[in-house]
Design an enzyme around this catalytic site. Structure first.
Site, PDB file in Angstrom:
ATOM      1  N   HIS A 362       5.111   9.546  11.051  1.00  0.00           N
ATOM      2  CA  HIS A 362       4.984   9.704  12.500  1.00  0.00           C
ATOM      3  C   HIS A 362       3.804  10.554  12.915  1.00  0.00           C
ATOM      4  O   HIS A 362       3.131  10.271  13.899  1.00  0.00           O
ATOM      5  CB  HIS A 362       6.265  10.326  13.052  1.00  0.00           C
ATOM      6  CG  HIS A 362       7.261   9.292  13.402  1.00  0.00           C
ATOM      7  ND1 HIS A 362       8.547   9.328  12.964  1.00  0.00           N
ATOM      8  CD2 HIS A 362       7.131   8.176  14.121  1.00  0.00           C
ATOM      9  CE1 HIS A 362       9.179   8.262  13.403  1.00  0.00           C
ATOM     10  NE2 HIS A 362       8.339   7.552  14.113  1.00  0.00           N
ATOM     11  N   ARG A 469       5.773  -7.523  17.770  1.00  0.00           N
ATOM     12  CA  ARG A 469       6.734  -7.416  16.658  1.00  0.00           C
ATOM     13  C   ARG A 469       8.101  -7.061  17.236  1.00  0.00           C
ATOM     14  O   ARG A 469       8.364  -5.893  17.515  1.00  0.00           O
ATOM     15  CB  ARG A 469       6.281  -6.347  15.673  1.00  0.00           C
ATOM     16  CG  ARG A 469       4.997  -6.682  14.928  1.00  0.00           C
ATOM     17  CD  ARG A 469       4.628  -5.532  14.000  1.00  0.00           C
ATOM     18  NE  ARG A 469       3.697  -5.910  12.963  1.00  0.00           N
ATOM     19  CZ  ARG A 469       2.401  -5.583  12.956  1.00  0.00           C
ATOM     20  NH1 ARG A 469       1.892  -4.893  13.954  1.00  0.00           N
ATOM     21  NH2 ARG A 469       1.635  -5.943  11.966  1.00  0.00           N
ATOM     22  N   ARG A 505       6.981 -12.638  18.360  1.00  0.00           N
ATOM     23  CA  ARG A 505       7.392 -13.082  17.023  1.00  0.00           C
ATOM     24  C   ARG A 505       8.905 -12.931  16.883  1.00  0.00           C
ATOM     25  O   ARG A 505       9.465 -11.913  17.297  1.00  0.00           O
ATOM     26  CB  ARG A 505       6.692 -12.232  15.946  1.00  0.00           C
ATOM     27  CG  ARG A 505       7.128 -12.630  14.546  1.00  0.00           C
ATOM     28  CD  ARG A 505       6.304 -11.955  13.494  1.00  0.00           C
ATOM     29  NE  ARG A 505       6.624 -10.535  13.378  1.00  0.00           N
ATOM     30  CZ  ARG A 505       5.968  -9.712  12.556  1.00  0.00           C
ATOM     31  NH1 ARG A 505       4.958 -10.154  11.829  1.00  0.00           N
ATOM     32  NH2 ARG A 505       6.299  -8.450  12.478  1.00  0.00           N
ATOM     33  N   GLU A 604       1.716 -16.626   5.969  1.00  0.00           N
ATOM     34  CA  GLU A 604       1.764 -15.353   5.239  1.00  0.00           C
ATOM     35  C   GLU A 604       2.081 -15.563   3.766  1.00  0.00           C
ATOM     36  O   GLU A 604       2.014 -14.641   2.968  1.00  0.00           O
ATOM     37  CB  GLU A 604       2.868 -14.457   5.817  1.00  0.00           C
ATOM     38  CG  GLU A 604       2.809 -14.298   7.305  1.00  0.00           C
ATOM     39  CD  GLU A 604       3.810 -13.285   7.819  1.00  0.00           C
ATOM     40  OE1 GLU A 604       3.459 -12.108   7.853  1.00  0.00           O
ATOM     41  OE2 GLU A 604       4.934 -13.688   8.190  1.00  0.00           O
ATOM     42  N   ASN A 627      -1.704  -9.443   6.305  1.00  0.00           N
ATOM     43  CA  ASN A 627      -1.109  -8.307   5.586  1.00  0.00           C
ATOM     44  C   ASN A 627      -0.207  -8.812   4.470  1.00  0.00           C
ATOM     45  O   ASN A 627      -0.270  -8.353   3.331  1.00  0.00           O
ATOM     46  CB  ASN A 627      -0.285  -7.434   6.536  1.00  0.00           C
ATOM     47  CG  ASN A 627      -1.102  -6.934   7.698  1.00  0.00           C
ATOM     48  OD1 ASN A 627      -2.327  -6.954   7.646  1.00  0.00           O
ATOM     49  ND2 ASN A 627      -0.440  -6.507   8.754  1.00  0.00           N
ATOM     50  N   ASP A 628       0.637  -9.768   4.817  1.00  0.00           N
ATOM     51  CA  ASP A 628       1.515 -10.329   3.790  1.00  0.00           C
ATOM     52  C   ASP A 628       0.792 -11.338   2.921  1.00  0.00           C
ATOM     53  O   ASP A 628       1.037 -11.409   1.723  1.00  0.00           O
ATOM     54  CB  ASP A 628       2.751 -10.967   4.432  1.00  0.00           C
ATOM     55  CG  ASP A 628       3.798  -9.917   4.736  1.00  0.00           C
ATOM     56  OD1 ASP A 628       4.088  -9.114   3.837  1.00  0.00           O
ATOM     57  OD2 ASP A 628       4.305  -9.881   5.872  1.00  0.00           O
ATOM     58  N   ARG A 638       2.061  -4.207  -0.702  1.00  0.00           N
ATOM     59  CA  ARG A 638       1.201  -3.596   0.309  1.00  0.00           C
ATOM     60  C   ARG A 638       1.492  -2.122   0.535  1.00  0.00           C
ATOM     61  O   ARG A 638       0.697  -1.414   1.149  1.00  0.00           O
ATOM     62  CB  ARG A 638       1.279  -4.380   1.636  1.00  0.00           C
ATOM     63  CG  ARG A 638       2.649  -4.434   2.251  1.00  0.00           C
ATOM     64  CD  ARG A 638       2.723  -5.503   3.340  1.00  0.00           C
ATOM     65  NE  ARG A 638       2.591  -4.966   4.679  1.00  0.00           N
ATOM     66  CZ  ARG A 638       2.831  -5.668   5.785  1.00  0.00           C
ATOM     67  NH1 ARG A 638       3.170  -6.939   5.713  1.00  0.00           N
ATOM     68  NH2 ARG A 638       2.710  -5.121   6.956  1.00  0.00           N
ATOM     69  N   CYS A 675      -3.648 -12.286  12.861  1.00  0.00           N
ATOM     70  CA  CYS A 675      -3.004 -11.121  13.468  1.00  0.00           C
ATOM     71  C   CYS A 675      -2.724 -10.032  12.442  1.00  0.00           C
ATOM     72  O   CYS A 675      -2.073  -9.049  12.740  1.00  0.00           O
ATOM     73  CB  CYS A 675      -1.728 -11.522  14.197  1.00  0.00           C
ATOM     74  SG  CYS A 675      -0.498 -12.223  13.101  1.00  0.00           S
TER      75      CYS A 675
HETATM   76  C1  PEP Z   1       1.075  -9.739   8.535  1.00  0.00           C
HETATM   77  O1  PEP Z   1       1.815  -9.878   7.560  1.00  0.00           O
HETATM   78  O2  PEP Z   1      -0.169  -9.851   8.488  1.00  0.00           O
HETATM   79  C2  PEP Z   1       1.638  -9.412   9.857  1.00  0.00           C
HETATM   80  C3  PEP Z   1       0.886  -9.371  10.932  1.00  0.00           C
HETATM   81  O3  PEP Z   1       2.951  -9.108   9.895  1.00  0.00           O
HETATM   82  P1  PEP Z   1       3.575  -7.693   9.503  1.00  0.00           P
HETATM   83  O4  PEP Z   1       2.439  -6.751   9.229  1.00  0.00           O
HETATM   84  O5  PEP Z   1       4.432  -7.296  10.643  1.00  0.00           O
HETATM   85  O6  PEP Z   1       4.350  -8.041   8.266  1.00  0.00           O
HETATM   86 MG    MG Z   2       3.944 -10.116   7.876  1.00  0.00          MG
END
Ligand code: PEP
Ligand code: MG
Length: 755
Positions: A362, A469, A505, A604, A627-628, A638, A675
């Site tokens: 935080h 999200r 989402r 993803e 990200n995923d 990650r 995204c």
């Molecule tokens: C991603 O996986 O890139 C994504 C945007 O979703 P999150 O980071 O919420 O898993």
């Molecule tokens: Mg994701």
């Protein structure tokens, strides 16, 4: 052997510093292995010499004096080969090097093992004996195991400049930084203010009391006092987005929660005094959270302890002394909490440093929202030493310079000045379109999960919300939110941006995002019950969410629904079937016109990349969750620090995957967005322009930075850069090339401190 090792490691862990740890090691290893000598040689990073750092057996005067060139002597041979060297007559070996100051000539046998950390040889651990013998396999493995155990601690101490190679003074002349995790970008120079938790909850004993009512009253007064303080602190924070102030709401909720208060009062009524009863309750609650797999929920254990300490300190003293702070505070703590941070007047707070925590703590989130640099997780931070000391913080790299040298200070003063100028320049781009020099337009959307982000997103020039999200409103509650509750939240975000698009989402829990009231315990949560898999297995939860989304969009028509973690075409078909069914049902119930929203899929999972055409055919748009996608393509968790260096969206496989998705979707005339964090990586953005993405979505604060990249390149130029990059084999070379491209375009300020 295992027991010996365990005992030794416990002893070493209790050592005050590395010198003491090395002394313990050489002494204990010599005893355990019944050898005549045990020594540790470490590599001096300044000149790569191997320096004798500790010995039991050689003459102590030799410590710090015996220095071998990089690959000199048997010690150097161990490093060169990166394997054990086990010989029974060392002086006869061609690589043997004699140092008179060690008194070493009397020793025949030599066993040396390398100390290696993440592929880097840090030094050598050596045992020697007078009589000739080859060491047994068990002895070799014992020494190797020890060296492996030691390597992490040594690497960290070396990186932070805490190993004395006989030439530097302790914690000063700081040209060598302490290293932590980059928590929030920026550079700052100021004076260390070390804060500790006000009281020690663990040290509170139980005590029997007779005047129970007085004790309950004292406790309730303390809680009321903390509640007022929290409200005041929150009130002082109007300048930062409300979602970042939400931590104080969470504290308020805990303070009002029946369990915390009632359970403590019950314990008092059973005869324990208030501090003892409080300690028990806080421990019970914190233990539950601390044992959870989910990183977000584990952080809550710290919030509960922090709150417990506050109540305790109010119980212990009626007043807290008002503290005065220097003009430029670098706030330092073993475990910084949001409340500690908020006690410093915001105009004086220049940066924060915490020995614990990470970029998702935080305090780091708050620091980013306040625009001040943060360095987190500085494991060997000498906190006791840092009050009133000059400190330079580099939040880009996670560096900390303590008592910086005049050279470091001069350099960082220059960087700080340039950075302020850059930030001011970037904000002027807010109302400018994200368009390349040759007219290619790439809309910029915001990623968010909090209503309070709306103002900040619009303030940074977001042209819509590319990723909302929804799990965040689920996480901050203690039960699934109902249709009405959800619809209200979604309506606010849709309204705030209408007619600009908003992409909501559907629930993406599992992995590292758990709901306290719906725990998912799995051995491999990232490969388990996540995202759409949960939604389709629990259609009752999914249907409520879709109903809320559709209802919230009446009359606005800017709703887009995004499906996370799609792995198969069947999942898309089933989710679409449920959405159409809900749409049909609502139309029947409401008798009003509710448009069918556009429905898209997040890419993803690698399987979805290969099936992009089959998927794109069945939806309205595609959004790549890098990200995923990076985590699954490269098999790199990650959230795992150990493999963090492997996690890179510029890996050629990731670049190829994004190209494949864009081409596949465009062949069916479906727009593609990104995204994930890749969209806000300035180096990657060069490639994304070339690939022809239709929009980018990112944390709002990054929008001006990405816009700056877009407005300084022509699409033609980026296509030439992409061609060059496609001929390269690895992420490192690609990043170097793209960073150089940014520097040449005058945009180096995006990737390092300074303009
Ligand atoms: C991603 O996986 O890139 C994504 C945007 O979703 P999150 O980071 O919420 O898993
Ligand atoms: Mg994701």
């Amino acid at each position: 052997m295992l027991n010996t090792l365990r005992k030794l490691i416990t002893e070493v862990s209790a050592a005050q510093n590395l010198e003491e740890a090395l002394t313990i090691i050489v002494k204990r290893v010599k005893q355990t292995m019944h050898t005549d000598v045990c020594s540790v040689y470490l590599t001096d990073p300044l000149n790569e010499e191997r320096v004798l750092m500790a010995t039991d057996g050689l003459l102590p005067e030799a410590i710090g004096k015996v220095r071998l060139a990089r690959y000199e002597g048997l010690v150097g041979l161990v490093c060169e080969r990166a394997e054990p060297i086990n010989i029974d007559n060392a002086p006869e070996h061609p690589r043997y090097k004699y140092f008179p100051e060690t008194g070493e000539e009397q020793y025949s046998s030599f066993l040396g093992v390398p100390i290696i950390n993440h592929g880097q040889t840090l030094g050598t651990l050596v045992v020697q004996d007078r009589h000739r013998r080859r060491y047994a396999e068990e002895e070799v493995t014992l020494l190797l195991t020890l060296a492996a155990q030691l390597s992490g601690a040594i690497a960290h101490a070396q990186a932070s400049g805490r190993i004395q190679m006989g030439q530097r003074k302790r914690n000063s002349g700081g040209d060598k930084p302490f290293r932590g995790l980059a928590g929030a970008p920026g550079v700052a120079i100021g004076v260390g203010v070390v804060v500790y938790a006000g009281a020690d909850l663990d040290a509170v004993p139980n005590r029997y009391v007779t005047d129970i009512d007085a004790e309950v009253l004292a406790f309730e007064n303390a809680v009321a006092q903390v509640r007022t303080e929290m409200a005041q602190l929150r009130g002082q924070l109007q300048h930062i987005p409300a979602e970042d102030r939400a931590i104080f709401d969470a504290y308020q909720l805990m303070l009002e929660s029946d369990s915390l208060i009632k359970q403590t009062v019950q314990k008092i009524r059973r005869g324990n005094w208030a501090p003892g009863a409080l300690r028990e309750t806080i421990h019970e609650h914190a233990r539950v959270f601390a044992g959870m797999d989910d990183a977000y929920l584990r952080e809550r254990a710290q919030d509960i302890r922090d709150l417990g300490l506050r109540i305790l300190s109010r119980l212990q003293s009626k007043e807290t002394a008002a503290r005065t702070y220097p003009q430029q505070v670098i706030l330092v703590s073993e475990d910084l909490s949001p409340t500690m941070m908020m006690e410093v007047p915001s105009t004086q707070l220049m940066a924060i440093v915490s020995a614990r925590g990470s970029g998702s703590s935080h305090v780091a989130i708050l620091a980013r929202a306040m625009g001040i640099p943060a360095v987190m997780g500085v494991e060997d931070l000498p906190t006791g030493d840092l009050n009133d000391v000059e400190i330079v913080v580099d939040g880009f790299q996670g560096f900390l310079f303590i008592r910086p040298s005049p050279t470091v200070l001069r350099e960082y003063k220059r960087l700080r000045k340039e950075e302020s100028a850059l930030t001011a320049d970037l904000l002027t781009l807010k109302d400018q379109p994200a368009v390349t020099l040759d007219g290619y337009r790439l809309p910029m959307y915001a990623n968010t999960g909090l209503l309070a982000d709306i103002r900040s997103s619009l303030g940074h020039g977001a042209e819509g919300v590319g990723l909302y999200r929804t799990e965040i409103p689920y996480m901050v509650r203690d039960r699934f939110p109902g249709e009405q509750e959800q619809a209200q939240v979604y309506r606010k975000i849709l309204e705030a941006f209408a007619p600009k698009p908003v992409y909501l989402r559907t629930l993406d829990i599992g992995g590292d995002k758990n709901l306290s009231y719906f725990p998912i315990q799995e051995a491999n949560p990232f490969l388990g019950w996540r995202g759409i898999r949960v939604s389709l297995d629990q259609p009752e939860i999914f249907i409520v969410q879709i109903r809320a989304m559709l209802r919230s969009a009446v009359g606005l028509n800017n709703l887009n629904i995004l499906l996370p973690m799609i792995t198969t075409v069947e999942e898309v078909v089933e989710a679409q079937r449920l959405i159409r069914r809900v749409h049909h049902e609502i139309l029947e119930e409401e008798k009003t016109v509710i448009e069918m929203p556009r429905v898209g899929v997040m890419i993803e999972v690698p399987s979805a990349v290969y099936q992009i055409k089959q998927i794109a055919k069945r939806c309205d748009f595609i959004s790549i969750g890098t990200n995923d996608l990076v985590q699954y393509l490269l098999a790199v968790d990650r959230n795992n620090r150990r493999v963090a260096a492997l996690y890179d969206c510029l890996h050629p496989a990731v670049i190829q995957a994004v190209i494949q998705v864009v081409e596949g979707a465009h062949a069916l005339n479906k727009p593609v967005s990104i995204c994930g964090e890749m969209a806000s990586d300035p180096a990657a953005v060069i490639l994304l322009i070339a690939m022809g993405l239709d929009s980018l979505s990112m944390n709002a604060v990054n929008i001006p930075r990405v816009k700056w990249v877009i407005r300084n390149f022509s699409r033609d130029h980026t296509q030439r850069v992409l061609d060059e990059v496609l001929r390269m084999d690895g992420a490192e070379a690609i990043r170097r090339h793209l960073n150089a491209t940014l520097e040449n375009a005058g945009l180096g300020g995006l990737i390092r401190a300074g303009k």
